[in-house]
Design an enzyme around this catalytic site. Structure first.
Site, short mmCIF file in Angstrom:
data_model
loop_
_atom_site.label_atom_id
_atom_site.label_comp_id
_atom_site.label_asym_id
_atom_site.label_seq_id
_atom_site.Cartn_x
_atom_site.Cartn_y
_atom_site.Cartn_z
N ASP A 122 0.85 -1.18 0.00
CA ASP A 122 0.00 0.00 0.00
C ASP A 122 0.89 1.24 0.00
O ASP A 122 2.00 1.18 -0.53
CB ASP A 122 -0.97 -0.07 1.20
CG ASP A 122 -2.27 0.68 0.95
OD1 ASP A 122 -2.20 1.78 0.36
OD2 ASP A 122 -3.34 0.20 1.33
N HIS A 132 2.25 1.94 -3.20
CA HIS A 132 1.38 2.94 -3.83
C HIS A 132 1.94 4.35 -3.79
O HIS A 132 1.23 5.31 -4.05
CB HIS A 132 -0.01 2.89 -3.18
CG HIS A 132 -0.74 1.59 -3.43
ND1 HIS A 132 -2.00 1.34 -2.98
CD2 HIS A 132 -0.36 0.47 -4.10
CE1 HIS A 132 -2.39 0.12 -3.36
NE2 HIS A 132 -1.39 -0.43 -4.02
#
Ligand SMILES: *[C@@H]1O[C@H](CO)[C@@H](O)[C@H](O)[C@H]1NC(C)=O
Ligand SMILES: *[C@@H]1O[C@H](CO)[C@@H](O)[C@H](O)[C@H]1NC(C)=O
Length: 388
Positions: free
Chosen positions: A217, A240
Site C-alpha cells: 500500500d 502505492h
C-alpha cells in the site's frame, strides 16, 4: 571547624538538588531484558520481561538503556508507556517476532509506544521486528493490527531498524511532535493488503530519511492534522507511493500543510506523488513540495485525485500551493501528470523542470487536468491544460 562541618553538610544536602538543577545524569542504568526473565528462544512469550524491564528503565532517573540482545524474542504484545522520568534508549540488537494470528490476543496494535518523550530506538543495523503478515493477509476483512504504533511521543528518534511483514500498516505515528526515522527498512510483498509503510496523522515535524520501503500500500501516507512532514532520500516500491491523504473521508475536516518530499525514488509503484481527497470533506492540503524525484516505471507519477463527483452538494478539501520540481524518469501509463481537481479547483500548482518519459519505447507521455490552476515551466510532458 563547626562552620566547615556545617558547610560540608549543607553542600551534601544541596548537591543532589544541584545535580537535578544542572540536569547532570545521576544514573546510567542498563536494563537488559534477559535480567528480567526474557528467554529469547523465539517461542516463549517474553512480553512480561519486556514490560518489567521497561517499567524499571522508565522509573529511573537520568538515562536508561533498555537492552534487547541479539536473540529472537517472541512477544505477544508490547506496551512501552510513559511518562518516564528517565530518558530512554532502546538498543535492539535482536529480533522481535509477533505471535501467530491464532495466538493473537486482539487489539489494534502489536507494539504500542505512547506518552514517551525523548525516546531513541536504535536497531544497531541488526534489529528487526517481524510480523506474522502472511497468515493475516489471507483474511483482509479481519481486524488486523498495526505493527509499530507511536502515540504522543515527542522528540522521538528511531534508526537502523528492519520492519517486516506487518498484518496492516507497518509504522503509525499519531499525535507526535519532532520525530526522526532514519535507515528504516520496511518490507512486505506488493500483494499484501493495507500494509502502508508509514501512516502519519495529527503530528508535526516528522522526518523520514534514508529509508527503503517495499509494501502493498502507501509508502508513506500523510493524514489529517499533520504539518512539517518531510521525507528525504526514501526509496519506495513496490507500493502505492507517497500520498497526502486520503483527506476528508466521512465528511472529516482534515488539514495538512508543509509537506516536503525530496530526493526520493519510486520504483514500479502505483503512484509517485499523490494528493487524494474524498468529496464531502473539508479542510486543506497546502504548501506541499515534491522535488528531485526519480521515477522508474511508475503508473501515476504525479496525481491529484479529488474523486470528483457531479453532485453540487459535495464540499471538498481545498488543494493549493503544490510544487512538483525535478521529476525525472519513466511513467508506466501514458498520463504522467494527472491533476483531477474538484469543481472548486486546485490553485497555485507549480510544475517546474520535470522530465517524465514513457517506460514503453516509442510512446509519449501526456497530461490531464480538470479545474487545475497554476504555472508550468520546462516540463515534459507538456501541460497545456493547466490554467492560470
Ligand atoms: C522539513 O523541510 C523544511 C523545508 O526544507 C524545513 O524547513 C524543516 O525544518 C524540515 N523539518 C524536518 C522535521 O526535517
Ligand atoms: C538532493 O539531490 C540534489 C540533486 O541531486 C542534491 O543537489 C541535493 O544535495 C540533495 N539533497 C538532499 C537533502 O539529499
Amino acid at each position: 571547624m563547626q562552620g566547615f562541618v556545617t558547610f560540608v553538610l549543607i553542600l551534601a544536602f544541596l548537591s543532589p538538588c544541584l545535580c537535578t538543577m544542572l540536569n547532570v545524569r545521576t544514573t546510567n542504568g542498563i536494563y537488559n531484558v534477559m535480567q528480567y526473565g526474557a528467554r529469547g528462544d523465539g517461542k516463549s512469550d517474553d512480553s512480561k520481561a519486556f514490560f518489567s524491564a521497561w517499567s524499571s528503565a522508565c522509573k529511573a532517573v537520568g538515562t536508561s538503556t533498555l537492552v534487547i540482545p541479539g536473540k529472537i524474542f517472541m512477544a505477544s504484545k508490547i506496551h512501552f508507556s510513559g511518562p518516564c522520568s528517565a530518558k530512554i534508549l532502546i538498543q535492539l540488537k535482536g529480533k522481535i517476532v509477533a505471535p501467530s494470528k491464532a495466538a493473537w490476543r486482539g487489539g489494534s496494535e502489536w507494539i504500542n509506544v505512547e506518552y514517551v518523550n525523548g525516546l531513541t530506538i536504535d536497531g544497531n543495523g541488526e534489529g528487526s521486528v517481524l510480523g506474522d503478515g502472511p497468515t493475516w493477509w489471507q483474511c483482509p476483512r479481519c481486524s488486523r493490527p498495526t505493527m509499530l504504533h507511536f502515540h504522543s511521543c515527542n522528540d522521538l528518534n528511531v534508526r537502523n531498524l528492519r520492519i517486516l511483514n506487518s498484518p496492516r500498516s507497518h509504522v503509525s505515528v499519531n499525535m507526535c511532535n519532532h520525530a526522526t526515522f532514519s535507515y528504516i527498512s520496511i518490507s512486505s510483498p506488493a500483494t499484501s493488503p493495507n500494509t502502508d509503510g508509514f501512516d502519519i496523522s495529527h503530528s508535526n515535524n516528522i522526518l523520514i530519511q534514508d529509508s527503503n520501503i517495499k509494501s502493498g500500500d502507501d509508502c508513506i501516507a500523510v493524514n489529517g492534522g499533520s504539518t512539517f512532514i518531510n521525507a528525504t532520500r526514501v526509496t519506495c516500491g513496490p507500493g502505492h507511493g507517497i500520498s497526502v491523504g486520503s483527506l476528508g473521508g466521512n465528511g472529516a475536516n482534515d488539514q495538512v500543510s508543509d509537506v516536503h518530499v525530496r530526493n526520493c525514488t519510486f520504483i514500479g509503484t502505483q503512484n509517485g506523488a499523490r494528493i487524494k481527497t474524498v468529496p464531502g470533506g473539508s479542510g486543506y492540503a497546502r504548501k506541499i513540495t515534491f522535488e528531485h524525484i526519480v521515477l522508474v516505471n511508475v503508473m501515476n507519477p504525479i496525481i491529484i485525485d479529488q474523486a470528483y463527483t457531479l453532485s453540487t452538494l459535495d464540499t471538498a478539501v481545498s488543494v493549493r500551493d503544490v510544487t512538483y520540481r525535478g521529476f525525472t524518469g519513466t511513467s508506466y501509463s501514458d498520463i504522467a501528470i494527472d491533476l483531477k481537481c474538484s469543481s472548486s479547483g486546485c490553485f497555485k500548482i507549480l510544475l517546474d523542470q520535470n522530465n517524465i518519459v514513457s517506460a514503453q519505447p516509442g510512446k509519449k507521455t501526456s497530461s490531464f487536468c480538470r479545474n487545475a490552476h497554476g504555472i508550468v515551466r520546462n516540463t515534459i510532458p507538456i501541460v497545456p491544460c493547466l490554467s492560470n
